[in-house]
Scaffold this motif. Structure first.
Motif, PDB file in Angstrom:
ATOM      1  N   GLU A 151      -4.114  52.771  -1.764  1.00  0.00           N
ATOM      2  CA  GLU A 151      -4.729  52.731  -0.432  1.00  0.00           C
ATOM      3  C   GLU A 151      -4.067  53.747   0.493  1.00  0.00           C
ATOM      4  OE1 GLU A 151      -6.363  48.112  -0.087  1.00  0.00           O
ATOM      5  OE2 GLU A 151      -4.332  48.608   0.609  1.00  0.00           O
TER       6      GLU A 151
ATOM      7  N   LYS B  97     -11.722  50.722   1.800  1.00  0.00           N
ATOM      8  CA  LYS B  97     -12.524  49.509   1.998  1.00  0.00           C
ATOM      9  C   LYS B  97     -13.567  49.783   3.071  1.00  0.00           C
ATOM     10  CE  LYS B  97     -11.043  45.356   1.389  1.00  0.00           C
ATOM     11  NZ  LYS B  97     -10.347  44.060   1.450  1.00  0.00           N
ATOM     12  N   ASP B  98     -14.825  49.588   2.731  1.00  0.00           N
ATOM     13  CA  ASP B  98     -15.919  49.760   3.687  1.00  0.00           C
ATOM     14  C   ASP B  98     -15.859  48.614   4.698  1.00  0.00           C
ATOM     15  OD1 ASP B  98     -18.477  49.630   4.984  1.00  0.00           O
ATOM     16  OD2 ASP B  98     -19.270  50.922   3.404  1.00  0.00           O
ATOM     17  N   THR B  99     -15.563  48.939   5.956  1.00  0.00           N
ATOM     18  CA  THR B  99     -15.375  47.895   6.976  1.00  0.00           C
ATOM     19  C   THR B  99     -16.664  47.125   7.272  1.00  0.00           C
ATOM     20  OG1 THR B  99     -15.718  49.590   8.667  1.00  0.00           O
ATOM     21  CG2 THR B  99     -13.443  49.048   8.099  1.00  0.00           C
ATOM     22  N   ASN B 100     -17.801  47.719   6.996  1.00  0.00           N
ATOM     23  CA  ASN B 100     -19.077  47.045   7.268  1.00  0.00           C
ATOM     24  C   ASN B 100     -19.469  46.090   6.139  1.00  0.00           C
ATOM     25  OD1 ASN B 100     -19.503  48.407   9.742  1.00  0.00           O
ATOM     26  ND2 ASN B 100     -20.246  50.204   8.634  1.00  0.00           N
ATOM     27  N   SER B 101     -19.366  46.564   4.905  1.00  0.00           N
ATOM     28  CA  SER B 101     -19.809  45.753   3.765  1.00  0.00           C
ATOM     29  C   SER B 101     -18.668  45.035   3.065  1.00  0.00           C
ATOM     30  CB  SER B 101     -20.516  46.648   2.742  1.00  0.00           C
ATOM     31  OG  SER B 101     -19.609  47.576   2.189  1.00  0.00           O
ATOM     32  N   GLU B 102     -17.415  45.402   3.398  1.00  0.00           N
ATOM     33  CA  GLU B 102     -16.222  44.840   2.742  1.00  0.00           C
ATOM     34  C   GLU B 102     -16.137  45.258   1.275  1.00  0.00           C
ATOM     35  OE1 GLU B 102     -13.584  43.003   4.094  1.00  0.00           O
ATOM     36  OE2 GLU B 102     -14.545  43.694   5.916  1.00  0.00           O
ATOM     37  N   LYS B 103     -16.943  46.233   0.866  1.00  0.00           N
ATOM     38  CA  LYS B 103     -16.885  46.705  -0.510  1.00  0.00           C
ATOM     39  C   LYS B 103     -15.647  47.573  -0.723  1.00  0.00           C
ATOM     40  CE  LYS B 103     -21.709  46.562  -1.989  1.00  0.00           C
ATOM     41  NZ  LYS B 103     -22.832  47.342  -2.536  1.00  0.00           N
ATOM     42  N   ILE B 104     -15.092  47.476  -1.933  1.00  0.00           N
ATOM     43  CA  ILE B 104     -13.927  48.282  -2.300  1.00  0.00           C
ATOM     44  C   ILE B 104     -14.433  49.546  -2.974  1.00  0.00           C
ATOM     45  CG2 ILE B 104     -11.833  48.350  -3.708  1.00  0.00           C
ATOM     46  CD1 ILE B 104     -11.885  45.223  -3.502  1.00  0.00           C
TER      47      ILE B 104
ATOM     48  N   HIS C  60      -9.318  44.056  -8.503  1.00  0.00           N
ATOM     49  CA  HIS C  60      -9.476  44.687  -7.199  1.00  0.00           C
ATOM     50  C   HIS C  60     -10.610  45.706  -7.264  1.00  0.00           C
ATOM     51  CE1 HIS C  60      -8.185  45.692  -3.159  1.00  0.00           C
ATOM     52  NE2 HIS C  60      -8.307  46.967  -3.465  1.00  0.00           N
TER      53      HIS C  60
ATOM     54  N   ASN D 176     -15.372  45.618  -6.950  1.00  0.00           N
ATOM     55  CA  ASN D 176     -16.549  44.794  -6.707  1.00  0.00           C
ATOM     56  C   ASN D 176     -17.099  44.265  -8.033  1.00  0.00           C
ATOM     57  OD1 ASN D 176     -16.557  45.478  -3.845  1.00  0.00           O
ATOM     58  ND2 ASN D 176     -17.159  47.512  -4.536  1.00  0.00           N
TER      59      ASN D 176
END
Length: 286
Positions: free
Chosen positions: A55, A62-69, A109, A111
């Motif tokens: 990181e 980490k996509d702050t909108n979708s929480e996708k990694i 860690h 999706n």
């Protein structure tokens, strides 16, 4: 005499490694210990450290909108980092039937697909069964109940962030040769003031491996602060001094903001770039 392995081990999957002849293999860090609970703790600590490091290096976002990694180069990581329970010998008792080298995912860690999520659920249930078989105390969230390890991971992540900072934005002054170190300190301060600011790590080299505080960095902190504020009196509000100790590495962190006016050290104008401090001959001739 070969020591028999414990019934289960833990494997952390990270990334593909390419050898000298171009062969790619997936790196698997194995944690095998007679104390299985201890092996589990070490595996989760390594897993969390790997995530923190990637990181900080911008490899994991980490996509702050979708929480996708999101992995910057997913093909390098076989989807993402994961932990597996590995069975070390054939087992057929107490309702468990497994072959040696069978692996069960217990944490990941990235999706997960629905199938992978179900597979991980089975892995966690299987891990619990093995702990019951071995009469070991088991808590699936025990990796989150190690406050010391959590703090250590944060410190390690911060240490790696500093070491990975672009040379254009950071300089390390190790203070082994006092006269040379002071010269470098003042020169770099001038360069950062004239460019876009930066950070000086006083008391450590770029590998950040001096754990002995051989030069009594904290004891010299006041002297260093006085030196910079008297050498650049108009810019003293641009300096922030912070005594730090990360994983036993003691140093003085000096944050420098860009000056609104040109600054000179020893009558010379320095600026900072990717190769370090550079003299601007045009300004020096003014």
């Amino acid at each position: 005499m070969q020591t028999k392995k414990p019934l289960i081990s833990y494997v952390v999957k990270t990334q593909y490694i390419t050898n000298n002849v171009g062969l790619k293999t997936l790196y698997l860090k194995v944690f095998t210990d007679e104390n299985i609970v201890d092996a589990r703790k070490k595996a989760f600590e390594y897993y969390n450290t790997a995530i923190h490091v990637l990181e900080n290096e911008g490899e994991i976002i980490k996509d702050t909108n979708s929480e996708k990694i999101i992995y910057k180069i997913p093909e390098n990581y076989d989807q993402g980092i994961g932990i597996y329970l590995r069975i070390n010998e054939d087992v057929n008792k107490f309702g468990i039937a497994d072959k040696a080298d069978t692996k069960y995912m217990i944490e990941a860690h990235y999706n997960l697909s629905h199938r992978e999520a179900r597979s991980m659920k089975v892995g966690k249930e299987t891990e619990k069964k093995y702990y019951e078989l071995l009469k070991l105390n088991f808590e699936q969230d025990q990796n989150n109940k190690i406050p010391f390890s959590a703090i250590r991971l944060e410190l390690l992540a911060e240490l790696n962030r500093i070491k990975a900072t672009s040379f254009e934005k950071i300089d390390f002054v190790d203070y082994r040769d006092r006269e040379e170190s002071i010269e470098q300190l003042l020169e770099s301060t001038c360069a950062f003031l004239n460019t876009n600011g930066g950070t000086i790590i006083f008391g450590q080299n770029p590998s950040m491996d001096d754990n002995q505080d051989l030069h009594n960095i904290f004891g010299n902190a006041f002297t260093i602060e006085k030196l910079l504020t008297t050498s650049f009196p108009k810019e003293k509000q641009h300096f922030t001094f912070n005594k730090r100790n990360l994983m036993g590495c003691q140093f003085l962190e000096i944050t420098i903001n860009k000056s609104e006016t040109d600054c000179f050290y020893g009558g010379q104008f320095y600026y900072r770039c990717a190769v370090g401090n550079v003299l601007d001959m045009d300004k020096n001739c003014l």
